[in-house]
Write an enzyme that holds these catalytic residues in place. Structure first.
Site, PDB file in Angstrom:
ATOM      1  N   GLU B  50      11.313  15.088 -10.980  1.00 38.70           N
ATOM      2  CA  GLU B  50      12.835  14.591 -11.673  1.00 38.70           C
ATOM      3  C   GLU B  50      12.624  15.171 -12.754  1.00 38.70           C
ATOM      4  O   GLU B  50      14.423  15.839 -13.045  1.00 38.70           O
ATOM      5  CB  GLU B  50      12.656  13.091 -11.824  1.00 38.70           C
ATOM      6  CG  GLU B  50      12.594  12.346 -11.473  1.00 38.70           C
ATOM      7  CD  GLU B  50      11.500  11.925 -10.058  1.00 38.70           C
ATOM      8  OE1 GLU B  50      10.702  12.521 -10.644  1.00 38.70           O
ATOM      9  OE2 GLU B  50      11.341  10.739  -9.717  1.00 38.70           O
ATOM     10  N   PHE B 112       7.400  -4.034 -11.483  1.00 39.73           N
ATOM     11  CA  PHE B 112       6.849  -2.766 -10.712  1.00 39.73           C
ATOM     12  C   PHE B 112       7.628  -1.895 -11.317  1.00 39.73           C
ATOM     13  O   PHE B 112       9.240  -1.586 -11.334  1.00 39.73           O
ATOM     14  CB  PHE B 112       6.634  -2.701  -9.625  1.00 39.73           C
ATOM     15  CG  PHE B 112       6.405  -1.853  -9.179  1.00 39.73           C
ATOM     16  CD1 PHE B 112       5.100  -0.847  -9.155  1.00 39.73           C
ATOM     17  CD2 PHE B 112       7.125  -0.722  -8.355  1.00 39.73           C
ATOM     18  CE1 PHE B 112       5.042   0.024  -8.525  1.00 39.73           C
ATOM     19  CE2 PHE B 112       7.095   0.002  -7.331  1.00 39.73           C
ATOM     20  CZ  PHE B 112       5.835   0.966  -7.814  1.00 39.73           C
ATOM     21  N   GLN B 113       7.786  -0.210 -11.756  1.00 40.33           N
ATOM     22  CA  GLN B 113       8.504   0.460 -11.731  1.00 40.33           C
ATOM     23  C   GLN B 113       9.207   0.120 -12.947  1.00 40.33           C
ATOM     24  O   GLN B 113      10.510   0.462 -12.916  1.00 40.33           O
ATOM     25  CB  GLN B 113       8.429   1.372 -10.738  1.00 40.33           C
ATOM     26  CG  GLN B 113       7.591   1.860  -9.630  1.00 40.33           C
ATOM     27  CD  GLN B 113       8.758   2.607  -8.521  1.00 40.33           C
ATOM     28  OE1 GLN B 113       9.205   2.566  -8.379  1.00 40.33           O
ATOM     29  NE2 GLN B 113       7.691   3.119  -8.593  1.00 40.33           N
ATOM     30  N   LYS B 162      18.831  -2.556 -10.083  1.00 38.87           N
ATOM     31  CA  LYS B 162      18.961  -2.316  -9.375  1.00 38.87           C
ATOM     32  C   LYS B 162      19.993  -3.342  -8.062  1.00 38.87           C
ATOM     33  O   LYS B 162      20.579  -3.185  -7.731  1.00 38.87           O
ATOM     34  CB  LYS B 162      17.509  -2.918  -7.922  1.00 38.87           C
ATOM     35  CG  LYS B 162      17.356  -2.497  -6.877  1.00 38.87           C
ATOM     36  CD  LYS B 162      16.338  -2.875  -5.856  1.00 38.87           C
ATOM     37  CE  LYS B 162      16.102  -2.364  -4.477  1.00 38.87           C
ATOM     38  NZ  LYS B 162      15.107  -2.695  -4.421  1.00 38.87           N
ATOM     39  N   MET B 469       2.882  34.239 -25.512  1.00 40.94           N
ATOM     40  CA  MET B 469       3.500  33.677 -26.812  1.00 40.94           C
ATOM     41  C   MET B 469       2.293  32.990 -27.760  1.00 40.94           C
ATOM     42  O   MET B 469       2.035  33.679 -28.695  1.00 40.94           O
ATOM     43  CB  MET B 469       5.247  33.721 -26.967  1.00 40.94           C
ATOM     44  CG  MET B 469       5.076  33.061 -28.642  1.00 40.94           C
ATOM     45  SD  MET B 469       5.008  34.367 -28.970  1.00 40.94           S
ATOM     46  CE  MET B 469       7.179  34.584 -28.466  1.00 40.94           C
TER      47      MET B 469
END
Lengths: 190, 565
Positions: B50, B112-113, B162, B469
């Site tokens: 993502e 969940f999630q 959802k 760097m």
């Protein structure tokens, strides 16, 4: 606004959308930018779905300038006003639970009277004093009551209003977007 | 018209002119995905992570000049977007991010999630929404695009549970936007414009410091007009590079920590800084107490909170930089600053960028070769680090808006998905990703996305087998103690390319650079060139963090030639 660098307290009010999470957006911004809130009070305004917040902010003029600008940058904040100075009234409410027995009770009541405060609960061992005033007045009463033994203090934080008429909205309470003046956005005053 | 929430999202995106979405599905956003086939106008590019979706939407937005769109599922899908959202926020890039959320009844139960993505992204979005009914979706999407793309642009996140995607309601796309708390000041205060014109007419050594705002508001012509009319040298910020023609006689580079010395000195020696659409970042000012103390300052920005944030200014102007310049150009009188312009040119001759003629594989040599092969017309996307600085220093950027780079956030890994988004936005342009071997490995999973969608980005991996760097800072400030900066297990990038079915080329000899670049340009499709470069090369000049220009460290000059005068 000048940048004279003097450190002092400023009272800022903000008209905000009354939506979930708005208080979080505001306090998150203060935390992230490292601005110092001395007190914060929130409540409904005269307009449905809009709330008013009063902040007492510590910092020099430059900090307060940044606070007002960053407040205004939040989408849910509609109007921001710095109403510090003589042209505003500021009030705070405090509840103070103080130890009081038969001997001390009348002395406390005298002090309470002097401050035009009220006793709103009496028990054999304690009193609850309710006082309204500006911060200094409440500090002074709190100091005087200290010697009797303060058990608990609950303060609301200041609410403030500028004197005279200065409303961003029609008096009938309808939302009038044209009347909203983002006072701090005026370029010349930055 | 009745629609479910998922259909409403798609229909709203089409109303906003969206053609591409970068995303990755998961449980909470699945109902939205199931609506997607009904809307063939929306092309979905399936990323592998993502973060890639958010960076790609950002790269797309920078090149296209309108909001990019990324979406992901709840929980880890949403948190993986965060780096990309923060990057867009720091660089004022308009993106609209949509996340799935657990069902309304489950919010707050640690389902969940589940994660509080609106809470997490509060300080890194311009605004965000949690949508609790399907019928709010059209209004929220319209507001999201409006907020993202107007005023000072930035990311807006819309979190949708959802069961809101499946809820059916009446689809009504609003005509008007009602946001009483959001009214960007675009038109300048004319009194301030006159004061600015007055300061410009009084200045003997004025300099324009032009930032990302010039590119965001497409004020190229107006900037050119001001510079030429009053003969004012132009310095840009790193994000402002390509906002002014680099070949112009008045162009004087970009200043700051690794900017051209002559640019930093031009600012330091000026008596008036005209700062346009920039925010006095610490990489430019160093110590603000000692920054350009001899100059007055005009500061133009659309965001009032930028005025006086880092540097005190004499004349602030809040407004869209294009409109401000249009007004200002009418007030400014023609002028010549012959001595000053000559002096700025002399600074450039005295403090040039150095070339490399030592026969070694140095990154700037490669960038010069890419510049020649592309005629300076490519879109250059970079990662973050040494290669980013050299790319910005040495590439000519003949086209406006052609340096795409994570500057404020400094997000390594931008070079792969950022280049993907840039190429999708401009399919006819040549896009080169100047990548570091460190950053490339952070997001190289998107190579699969490039292959699947035939996105022909050319990657030049500046492979010094270390975090260059960081290693340079260890050299300068930590007694060359190379803790955790040198890689010992880098992959074989040519074999990696092969694994993805991409053309891979390794170059270890300076003499083979140009041929490899040409071959990549001729190849139809993505290419990875593994340029194995010097490990101990350092970026000059350098002004250490928090220092002023008098601490500028210039490159030692053992028998080196100037490459650009």
């Amino acid at each position: 606004m000048n940048y004279n660098g003097t450190s002092n307290r400023h009272t800022i009010t903000a008209l905000v959308e009354d939506k979930p999470g708005v208080l979080n957006r505001v306090t998150s911004m203060f935390r992230r930018r490292g601005f110092n809130i001395a007190s914060l009070a929130v409540g409904h305004s005269e307009i449905p779905n809009l709330s008013r917040m009063t902040f007492v902010v510590e910092g020099d003029d430059r900090v307060v300038d940044q606070v007002t600008k960053h407040l205004h940058k939040l989408i849910d904040v509609i109007k921001v006003s710095d109403i510090s100075g003589d042209n505003a009234v500021t009030r705070e409410l405090a509840l103070i639970r103080v130890k009081a027995n038969v001997q001390s009770r009348s002395e406390i009541m005298q002090i309470v009277d002097l401050f035009r405060a009220n006793i709103i609960d009496v028990s054999p061992e304690t009193l609850i004093v309710e006082v309204v005033g500006d911060e200094d007045k409440i500090d002074a009463l709190q100091n005087l009551l200290k010697s009797f033994g303060i058990q608990e203090v609950m303060r609301t934080g200041s609410v403030a209003m500028s004197r005279g008429m200065d409303s961003a909205f029609d008096t009938n309470g309808s939302r009038n977007a044209k009347a909203v003046k983002p006072v701090i956005m005026e370029t010349g005053s930055v | 018209m009745k629609m479910n929430g998922g259909q409403m999202v798609c229909a709203s995106l089409i109303r906003e002119g969206v053609d591409v979405i970068f995303g990755l599905p998961g449980g909470a956003i699945l109902p939205l995905y199931q609506a997607l086939p009904e809307f063939p106008e929306l092309k979905h590019i399936l990323v592998r992570h993502e973060q890639g979706a958010a960076h790609a939407a950002d790269g797309y937005a920078r090149v296209k000049g309108r909001p990019g769109v990324a979406w992901a599922t709840s929980g880890p899908g949403a948190t993986n977007l965060v780096t990309g959202i923060a990057t867009a926020h720091m660089d004022s890039v308009p993106i609209v991010v949509i996340t799935g959320q657990v069902g309304r009844a489950a919010i707050g139960t640690d389902a969940f999630q589940e994660c509080d993505i609106t809470g997490i992204t509060l300080p890194i979005t311009k605004h965000n929404y949690l949508v609790m009914t399907a019928e709010e979706i059209p209004r929220v999407i319209k507001e999201a695009f409006h907020i993202a793309s107007t005023g000072r642009p930035g990311p807006v996140l819309v979190d949708i549970p959802k069961d809101v995607f499946t809820e059916v309601g009446e689809f009504v796309y609003p005509e008007e936007i009602d946001l009483p708390g959001y009214k960007p000041n675009l038109d300048p205060h004319m009194g301030q414009v006159k004061r600015a014109a007055q300061l410009i007419s009084e200045a003997e050594r004025p300099v324009i410091l032009a930032g990302h705002g010039i590119i965001l508001s497409k004020a190229y012509d107006e900037l050119l007009e001001l510079a030429e009319k009053a003969q004012i040298p132009v310095v840009t910020t790193l994000l402002g590079v390509s906002g002014f023609p680099t070949s112009h006689v008045l162009y004087s580079g970009w200043p700051g920590m690794h900017g051209m010395a002559y640019a930093s000195l031009t600012i330091e020696e000026s008596d008036l800084i005209i700062a346009l659409g920039m925010r006095f970042d610490d990489r430019i000012t160093g110590n603000t107490a000692t920054f350009a103390t001899g100059s007055k300052k005009i500061h133009v920005d659309v965001d009032p909170s930028e005025i006086g944030k880092n540097v005190q200014v004499d004349v602030p102007i809040v407004g869209d930089v294009k409109r401000v310049l249009t007004a200002l150009n009418k007030q400014v009188k023609p002028a010549t600053h012959v001595d000053w312009v000559n002096h700025v040119h002399q600074l450039r001759r005295d403090h040039p960028l150095m070339g490399s003629d030592n026969g070694k594989m140095e990154m700037r040599y490669i960038i010069n070769e890419i510049a020649e092969a592309t005629n300076g017309d490519a879109i250059i996307v970079t990662g973050v680090g040494q290669h980013q600085m050299w790319a910005a220093q040495y590439y000519p950027f003949n086209q406006p808006c052609s340096l795409i780079s994570s500057c404020g956030s400094g997000a390594m890994g931008y070079e792969v998905p950022g280049a993907m988004g840039a190429q999708v936005a401009a399919p006819d342009r040549v896009v080169w990703s100047i990548a570091g071997d460190g950053g490339f490995q952070m997001t190289m999973v998107e190579l699969a996305t490039l292959v699947e969608n035939n996105i022909p980005v050319k990657f030049a991996i500046m492979n010094n087998n270390c975090l260059g760097m960081v290693r340079q800072w260890q050299d300068f400030f930590y007694e060359k103690s190379h803790v955790a900066t040198v890689y010992s297990g880098n992959p074989d990038f040519v074999k990696l390319a092969d694994a993805y079915g991409i053309l891979g080329i390794r170059v270890t000899d300076k003499n083979d650079v140009r041929a490899a670049v040409d071959k990549a340009m001729e190849h139809d499709g993505p290419v990875i060139i593994d340029f194995v470069v010097e490990q101990d090369d350092n970026v000059y000049p350098m002004i250490p963090a928090g220092m002023a220009v008098d601490h500028l460290i210039e490159e030692p000059r053992p028998a080196r030639q100037e490459v650009r005068g």
